[in-house]
Design a protein around this motif. Structure first.
Motif, PDB file in Angstrom:
ATOM      1  N   THR A  16       0.836  -1.207   0.000  1.00  0.00           N
ATOM      2  CA  THR A  16       0.000   0.000   0.000  1.00  0.00           C
ATOM      3  C   THR A  16       0.867   1.251   0.000  1.00  0.00           C
ATOM      4  OG1 THR A  16      -0.171   0.009   2.419  1.00  0.00           O
ATOM      5  CG2 THR A  16      -1.909  -1.143   1.197  1.00  0.00           C
TER       6      THR A  16
ATOM      7  N   THR B 268      -2.038   0.388  -9.956  1.00  0.00           N
ATOM      8  CA  THR B 268      -1.559   0.152  -8.598  1.00  0.00           C
ATOM      9  C   THR B 268      -1.784   1.375  -7.730  1.00  0.00           C
ATOM     10  OG1 THR B 268       0.092  -1.437  -9.354  1.00  0.00           O
ATOM     11  CG2 THR B 268       0.479  -0.426  -7.207  1.00  0.00           C
TER      12      THR B 268
ATOM     13  N   ARG C 270      -4.085   1.411  -4.448  1.00  0.00           N
ATOM     14  CA  ARG C 270      -3.461   1.725  -3.164  1.00  0.00           C
ATOM     15  C   ARG C 270      -4.044   2.998  -2.559  1.00  0.00           C
ATOM     16  NH1 ARG C 270       3.056   0.304  -3.683  1.00  0.00           N
ATOM     17  NH2 ARG C 270       2.795  -1.901  -4.269  1.00  0.00           N
TER      18      ARG C 270
END
Length: 199
Positions: free
Chosen positions: A14, A90, A94
């Motif tokens: 994350t 991503t 995240r």
């Protein structure tokens, strides 16, 4: 395929970085817009996937020579190669607190020559005991990648007889050689031979 966690802490998936810059205002605003139209992590992940797959072009598909590499730049310019699009997806995932890893496949031409790494992502959604790979490359003739949690629907299935392979490692940051090539290449034509062929 079975994925192997490469980092001992789920929080690594994350984290923010220069390439996965999910604190950038454009990434945050895009995530907020997607979040306003979805009801949970599952619908958000699917919406983010479709946003990157369908609304952000693959550079080669539109003949764009400019090389993008960080998530905010991909969103701003509206295109990127598979690696750059994976960075953008991503970052969006995240930004919503969804652990997301970067994954790679070693692909070749039909005769087994010209190997190169292809980039995609793996997502760990709440309540699931596994990581699910997703490929936001973008669909063109002969490619039908889809968001799926049951059966993988990637752009390509590896052909082991040609030396192709899935990398089982979950990367919490872009592959260093991939990122170095993206950052150094002055244009897309120069980029292709600079991309690594091995994990």
């Amino acid at each position: 395929m079975e994925l192997i966690r490469a980092h001992p802490s789920i929080t690594a998936y994350t984290a923010q970085s220069e390439a996965i810059d999910h604190g950038h205002p454009l990434v945050r605003s895009t995530a907020a817009d997607l979040g306003a139209e979805t009801s949970d992590a599952y619908t958000y992940a699917q919406a983010a996937y479709h946003h990157i797959r369908d609304r952000i072009a693959h550079s080669a598909d539109i003949g764009a020579e400019e090389v993008t590499w960080c998530a905010s730049d991909v969103l701003a310019r509206g295109h990127g190669i598979c690696h750059a699009k994976s960075h953008a997806l991503t970052a969006l995932l995240r930004a919503a607190g969804i652990p997301t890893a970067l994954c790679y496949q070693r692909l070749t031409e039909d005769d087994g020559t010209a190997p190169v790494l292809h980039g995609l992502v793996a997502v760990r959604l709440p309540g699931r005991e596994r990581w699910d790979r997703q490929d936001p490359r973008g669909n063109v003739r002969g490619i039908d990648a889809r968001f799926s949690l049951d059966t993988e629907r990637l752009a390509w299935t590896v052909r082991e007889e040609l030396g192709e392979a899935d990398c089982p490692v979950l990367f919490d940051a872009p592959h260093p050689a991939v990122l170095a090539a993206l950052r150094a290449a002055p244009d897309r034509r120069t980029l292709w031979p600079m991309l690594p062929a091995e994990f």
